[in-house]
Scaffold this active site. Structure first.
Site, PDB file in Angstrom:
ATOM      1  N   SER A 292      29.705 -11.862 -21.628  1.00 55.11           N
ATOM      2  CA  SER A 292      29.601 -11.104 -20.390  1.00 55.11           C
ATOM      3  C   SER A 292      28.681  -9.850 -20.371  1.00 55.11           C
ATOM      4  O   SER A 292      27.371 -10.006 -20.691  1.00 55.11           O
ATOM      5  CB  SER A 292      30.874 -10.597 -19.686  1.00 55.11           C
ATOM      6  OG  SER A 292      30.770 -10.265 -18.612  1.00 55.11           O
ATOM      7  N   LYS A 317      28.722 -16.318 -21.022  1.00 55.53           N
ATOM      8  CA  LYS A 317      29.442 -15.979 -19.844  1.00 55.53           C
ATOM      9  C   LYS A 317      28.123 -15.480 -18.912  1.00 55.53           C
ATOM     10  O   LYS A 317      27.677 -14.351 -19.231  1.00 55.53           O
ATOM     11  CB  LYS A 317      30.175 -14.861 -19.699  1.00 55.53           C
ATOM     12  CG  LYS A 317      31.072 -14.700 -18.261  1.00 55.53           C
ATOM     13  CD  LYS A 317      32.139 -13.860 -18.089  1.00 55.53           C
ATOM     14  CE  LYS A 317      32.632 -13.693 -16.780  1.00 55.53           C
ATOM     15  NZ  LYS A 317      31.618 -12.883 -15.824  1.00 55.53           N
ATOM     16  N   GLN A 321      30.861 -11.322 -11.104  1.00 51.13           N
ATOM     17  CA  GLN A 321      32.115 -10.946 -10.319  1.00 51.13           C
ATOM     18  C   GLN A 321      32.003  -9.495  -9.499  1.00 51.13           C
ATOM     19  O   GLN A 321      31.766  -8.682 -10.041  1.00 51.13           O
ATOM     20  CB  GLN A 321      33.458 -11.338 -11.053  1.00 51.13           C
ATOM     21  CG  GLN A 321      33.546 -12.855 -11.438  1.00 51.13           C
ATOM     22  CD  GLN A 321      32.704 -13.220 -12.627  1.00 51.13           C
ATOM     23  OE1 GLN A 321      32.595 -12.514 -13.492  1.00 51.13           O
ATOM     24  NE2 GLN A 321      32.246 -14.504 -12.469  1.00 51.13           N
TER      25      GLN A 321
END
Length: 462
Positions: A292, A317, A321
């Site tokens: 991420s 990833k 979000q």
């Protein structure tokens, strides 16, 4: 009448054969719904259950169940509805210390999977690894649970224990007994290592990480370090704005750090807004636990600042979000976009390949041995095999590695116990297990092949 009874008998037999039992006492009535209103069916279902279900219905449960079902239908492991308790847990993980085992987890193909253990956490100390799949928590299956439901089962008060059964690729099922602890807020660790090189480890991207990194850089530059090794291993990510802020310190003004692509394909390009602060040679270490926001920073530094990446392929990833809170503090976290590397690549489920691939020694990936277990002559388990491999790595080369605790293994264990000043009984019990793990962990630190290579690559730039 006879034929009528026969017909009923045939119908009942067909229903039972199909494994279905109906006790319908009234004919079914159709329920009207408005095709122009997608929520009319939902409201009708709510009204039916409220009015006609055979027990009193908890209104809150109905509504929250509907919301969870709606979000779950997206089949996106990063989009979840969080009730009040779950939302509190999520918030703590980003902004403050909490009590638990210290591991980032996610849902993957219907399973709960470890993304990365946090540095210095109980999860790291017992040997949990990225992509370990959690099967049970305290003998209770986590199948079908959301990530937040699993987190609430795993977390607990400092000093209490939790048992995890995990599935590890290439190894099989492993059991871990973990003592929960306070997981600290601190996310940046720094030191001066050999040849006056600064080493900075970033464990996750929380609200204070950018400030912590700036302070670490100031301290190291005041010591006139010649170069920097940035360690992003086992970093599960966190806040995107912190990754942007931190990457800006290493990238020339105007260079691309990140691209974000929305559902329409429109892209927003984020560029470095300030003159870079770091003008020293840098290398970055990555591994399968780098995910991420950690991947955002690694990609930005590599593609826009030419900084080499050393280690192993990252987690992969590539989505963004956001979370929206309701008045009662429950919230919904959902995916809003893809993020792309500066050159426009989407690394989701692919990861980022290192410039220089280096693995840790094999003994760094050995499974955990539970100190509460007793390993003795006659046992044949994965833990026996792990103990044998650890002892061999510690210099006891005559030991077998077949996973069977034979008389030769007992002899080697006695020798190890004698060498370490432990009770000599030939069994691997608590004190012996703890000492083996301690020595292996020290050996891993002393033989960090990825760090050694990162230093070597850095020196080529000096």
């Amino acid at each position: 009448m006879k034929n009528s009874k026969l017909l009923i008998s045939v119908i009942v037999t067909a229903i039972i054969t199909a494994g279905i039992t109906y006790n319908v006492v009234q004919p079914r009535e159709s329920v009207s719904s408005n095709p122009d209103d997608p929520f009319s069916k939902l409201r009708s279902t709510y009204d039916i259950l409220q009015s006609n279900y055979y027990k009193d219905v908890d209104t809150t449960k109905l509504v929250e169940g509907a919301i969870k079902g709606m979000v779950d239908s997206l089949e996106d492991p990063y989009s979840v509805y969080m009730d009040v308790e779950e939302a509190k847990s999520f918030s703590e993980n980003i902004s403050s210390s909490f009590e638990g085992i210290g591991a980032e987890i996610q849902e993957s193909n219907g399973s709960i999977m470890i993304v990365s253990p946090i540095k210095g956490s109980p999860a790291e100390e017992v040997g949990l690894k990225p992509k370990d799949v959690i099967l049970k928590v305290n003998d209770e299956s986590v199948e079908g649970l959301s990530v937040n439901e699993a987190v609430l089962k795993i977390r607990g008060e400092k000093g209490t224990k939790v048992n995890l059964l995990v599935q590890r690729a290439g190894v099989g099922e492993l059991t871990f007994t973990i003592t929960r602890d306070t997981i600290p807020l601190e996310t940046v660790y720094y030191e001066v290592i050999e040849d006056n090189i600064g080493k900075i480890q970033i464990t996750k991207f929380s609200e204070t990480t950018g400030e912590e990194l700036s302070n670490a850089l100031k301290e190291l530059q005041s010591k006139n370090v010649k170069g920097l090794v940035l360690d992003l291993r086992q970093n599960p990510g966190g806040l995107m704005d912190q990754a942007l802020l931190m990457s800006d310190l290493f990238v020339d003004k105007g260079e691309i750090i990140l691209q974000v692509e929305d559902r329409t394909g429109a892209k927003e390009v984020y560029k470095a807004e300030n003159n870079k602060v770091v003008n020293l040679p840098v290398t970055v270490i990555i591994d399968g636990g780098t995910a991420s926001a950690g991947e955002i920073m690694a990609a930005a530094l590599h593609q826009s600042a030419g900084i080499p990446l050393v280690g192993e392929k990252t987690f992969g990833k590539g989505t963004v979000q956001t979370a929206k809170a309701f008045d009662d503090t429950s919230s919904v976290k959902y995916t809003t976009a893809k993020w792309l590397t500066p050159d426009g690549s989407w690394i989701h489920e692919k990861g980022i390949e290192p410039t220089v691939k280096v693995e840790l020694p094999a003994y760094a990936n050995l499974p955990y041995i539970n100190p509460d277990n007793v390993l003795k002559v006659g046992d044949s388990t994965p833990e026996v095999n792990a103990a044998q491999q650890m002892l061999k790595a510690l210099g006891y080369t005559d030991i077998s590695e077949k996973g069977y605790f034979d008389e030769n293994t007992e002899k080697v264990v006695k020798q190890f116990q004698e060498d370490q000043g432990l009770t000599v009984d030939g069994k691997i019990t608590k004190d012996t297990t703890i000492k083996i793990i301690e020595l292996i962990q020290n050996k891993i630190k002393d033989n960090d092949t990825q760090l050694e290579k990162a230093i070597s690559v850095l020196k080529e730039q000096l």
